[in-house]
Write a protein that holds these residues in place. Structure first.
Motif, PDB file in Angstrom:
ATOM      1  N   GLY A   1      39.411  31.971  31.332  1.00  0.00           N
ATOM      2  CA  GLY A   1      40.753  32.256  30.851  1.00  0.00           C
ATOM      3  C   GLY A   1      41.643  31.053  31.044  1.00  0.00           C
TER       4      GLY A   1
ATOM      5  N   VAL B   1      41.300  34.577  26.637  1.00  0.00           N
ATOM      6  CA  VAL B   1      40.149  34.964  27.449  1.00  0.00           C
ATOM      7  C   VAL B   1      38.936  34.866  26.546  1.00  0.00           C
ATOM      8  CG1 VAL B   1      39.012  36.782  28.763  1.00  0.00           C
ATOM      9  CG2 VAL B   1      41.499  36.509  28.926  1.00  0.00           C
TER      10      VAL B   1
ATOM     11  N   ARG C   1      43.717  44.383  30.644  1.00  0.00           N
ATOM     12  CA  ARG C   1      42.272  44.630  30.614  1.00  0.00           C
ATOM     13  C   ARG C   1      41.745  44.493  29.193  1.00  0.00           C
ATOM     14  NH1 ARG C   1      39.602  47.651  34.532  1.00  0.00           N
ATOM     15  NH2 ARG C   1      41.589  48.616  35.109  1.00  0.00           N
TER      16      ARG C   1
ATOM     17  N   ALA D   1      42.557  40.353  33.361  1.00  0.00           N
ATOM     18  CA  ALA D   1      43.258  39.073  33.400  1.00  0.00           C
ATOM     19  C   ALA D   1      44.652  39.269  33.980  1.00  0.00           C
ATOM     20  CB  ALA D   1      43.364  38.472  31.995  1.00  0.00           C
TER      21      ALA D   1
ATOM     22  N   ARG E   1      34.417  34.829  26.405  1.00  0.00           N
ATOM     23  CA  ARG E   1      33.178  35.184  27.104  1.00  0.00           C
ATOM     24  C   ARG E   1      32.028  34.369  26.533  1.00  0.00           C
ATOM     25  NH1 ARG E   1      33.790  41.585  28.422  1.00  0.00           N
ATOM     26  NH2 ARG E   1      31.651  41.334  29.152  1.00  0.00           N
TER      27      ARG E   1
ATOM     28  N   VAL F   1      36.854  42.802  31.262  1.00  0.00           N
ATOM     29  CA  VAL F   1      37.519  41.674  31.894  1.00  0.00           C
ATOM     30  C   VAL F   1      38.963  42.034  32.201  1.00  0.00           C
ATOM     31  CG1 VAL F   1      38.245  39.272  31.623  1.00  0.00           C
ATOM     32  CG2 VAL F   1      36.025  40.009  30.734  1.00  0.00           C
TER      33      VAL F   1
ATOM     34  N   LEU G   1      47.953  32.017  32.304  1.00  0.00           N
ATOM     35  CA  LEU G   1      46.960  32.900  32.906  1.00  0.00           C
ATOM     36  C   LEU G   1      46.591  32.400  34.292  1.00  0.00           C
ATOM     37  CD1 LEU G   1      44.020  34.703  31.295  1.00  0.00           C
ATOM     38  CD2 LEU G   1      43.521  33.178  33.210  1.00  0.00           C
TER      39      LEU G   1
ATOM     40  N   VAL H   1      40.828  35.739  36.134  1.00  0.00           N
ATOM     41  CA  VAL H   1      40.000  36.667  35.372  1.00  0.00           C
ATOM     42  C   VAL H   1      38.925  37.207  36.308  1.00  0.00           C
ATOM     43  CG1 VAL H   1      40.360  35.658  33.089  1.00  0.00           C
ATOM     44  CG2 VAL H   1      38.506  34.796  34.529  1.00  0.00           C
ATOM     45  N   SER H   2      38.514  38.444  36.089  1.00  0.00           N
ATOM     46  CA  SER H   2      37.425  39.037  36.867  1.00  0.00           C
ATOM     47  C   SER H   2      36.790  40.153  36.049  1.00  0.00           C
ATOM     48  CB  SER H   2      37.931  39.580  38.216  1.00  0.00           C
ATOM     49  OG  SER H   2      38.946  40.550  38.036  1.00  0.00           O
TER      50      SER H   2
ATOM     51  N   ALA I   1      33.130  34.691  31.976  1.00  0.00           N
ATOM     52  CA  ALA I   1      34.431  34.816  31.317  1.00  0.00           C
ATOM     53  C   ALA I   1      35.307  33.679  31.808  1.00  0.00           C
ATOM     54  CB  ALA I   1      35.082  36.155  31.626  1.00  0.00           C
TER      55      ALA I   1
END
Length: 377
Positions: free
Chosen positions: A249, A276, A339, A312, A278, A310, A299, A302-303, A247
């Protein structure tokens, strides 16, 4: 529903022990580096399974880390240092350029061998990392770099990233085989990454586009993809899931931005919205989502959480900022945590603070965030 938790952070390096049904406890705190200008350098870190920490950042003048003293030669020097699991400085390496070096952006990852992979950008005529000297294609403009520092403190690989205009390495992530995934931005006419070349989509190369590329242990680019629109587009964060999915961002300024056949539109031309996106481990774009209002949005992180959703974080300047069906108001804060699930915004909260410096989605879906504390709601 998963929770979003907030905490303030005012020490530079820490380990937080957290177990189910237990009160979190600070394990240790090490004094952060302070250079002779009196200002602490920015620092990025990565840790291994044993709790050892690698820290990278900038300094000018002279800087002391435990028993190590670094003497910078330029205006901005790069350092890479290691902390043991008990908070002791065990290594400190400095990097300076050919002249008054300016380093920009920095990313760090740590592989299973203990090698530290460091990415960033430099503006000087060249930088030297051990036996590797990387020339800048055009001094005064930014070129990116990716370098590998062994556990013994030796530079074993260094690769330049860029062309004749401003090019940046912003984020790195590691695959189990040691391949490094690199995310960054390129300006000018385009960029060459191994055998793959990309043309900047902005007219005359005045703006910037985004790249994601894979660099193997031998220092060879094995694949690369690009994305962008007709104005300035900037990637700011990268996350890798255990499945190999990625991902990214960032923000985009133009009317829209395309990731393969995925295109998202800006709410207002002339101001930045966030995105964001992917992509698979083989470089195929699968999703792209935007959010924003009528002014500038940015931004930060991201995780992935344990369900592959994801999370953000970032900030917004608009009076209202839309995340799908959720609208955040600036009156409740200008920093956000949101999210994404299956390409749709499912949660968004605002924070009345100064911004988020770090955030991580936990396996159970909770989100831990840290940053400077002004006030919190």
């Amino acid at each position: 529903m998963s929770n979003i938790k907030f905490s303030s952070l005012f020490v530079l390096f820490f380990l937080l022990a957290q177990a189910a049904h237990c009160q979190p406890a600070w394990q240790w705190a090490a004094a952060g580096p302070v250079d002779t200008t009196g200002f602490p350098p920015f620092a990025w870190h990565a840790s291994d399974a044993a709790g050892n920490l690698v820290v990278a950042g900038y300094f000018s003048g002279r800087m002391t880390l435990g028993s190590y003293t670094l003497q910078g030669a330029g205006q901005s020097n790069l350092f890479v240092a290691r902390l043991s699991a008990t908070g002791q400085w065990t290594q400190a390496i400095e990097v300076a350029g050919a002249s008054h070096t300016d380093f920009y952006g920095l990313a760090v990852a740590l592989d299973s061998n203990g090698d530290a992979i460091v990415g960033g950008s430099f503006a000087s005529a060249s930088i030297t990392l051990g036996s590797f000297t990387l020339p800048n294609a055009r001094a005064g403009q930014l070129d990116g770099f990716v370098a590998r520092l062994s556990a013994a403190g030796q530079w074993v690989q260094a690769v330049r990233v860029g062309g004749s205009s401003n090019d940046e390495v912003v984020a790195v992530a590691l695959e189990p085989n040691g391949t490094c995934v690199v995310a960054g931005n390129f300006g000018g006419a385009g960029i060459q990454l191994g055998s793959t070349s990309f043309t900047n989509r902005s007219p005359g190369g005045a703006g910037s586009d985004i790249f994601v590329a894979w660099l193997d242990r031998a220092g060879q680019w094995t694949q690369a993809v690009a994305a962008g629109g007709h104005d300035s587009d900037q990637v700011r964060a990268l996350a890798r899931r255990s499945t190999g999915e990625l991902a990214i961002g960032g923000s985009f300024l133009g009317y829209d931005i395309s990731f393969g056949n995925q295109t998202v539109r800006n709410v207002s031309a002339g101001h930045t919205d966030i995105f964001v996106a992917r992509l698979t481990s083989t470089g195929q774009w699968t999703q792209a989502t935007a959010a924003g209002g009528f002014f500038d949005e940015g931004l930060s992180t991201v995780s992935f959480d344990g369900n592959g959703q994801v999370v953000a974080t970032g900030n917004f300047a608009s009076s209202t900022c839309n995340f799908g069906s959720t609208t955040l108001l600036s009156s409740t804060g200008r920093t956000f945590v949101a999210r994404l699930a299956a390409g749709q915004w499912t949660q968004a909260q605002s924070i009345n603070g100064l911004g988020i410096g770090a955030a991580q989605a936990a396996g159970n879906g909770d989100v831990l965030v840290a940053g400077p504390l002004a006030s919190l709601r």
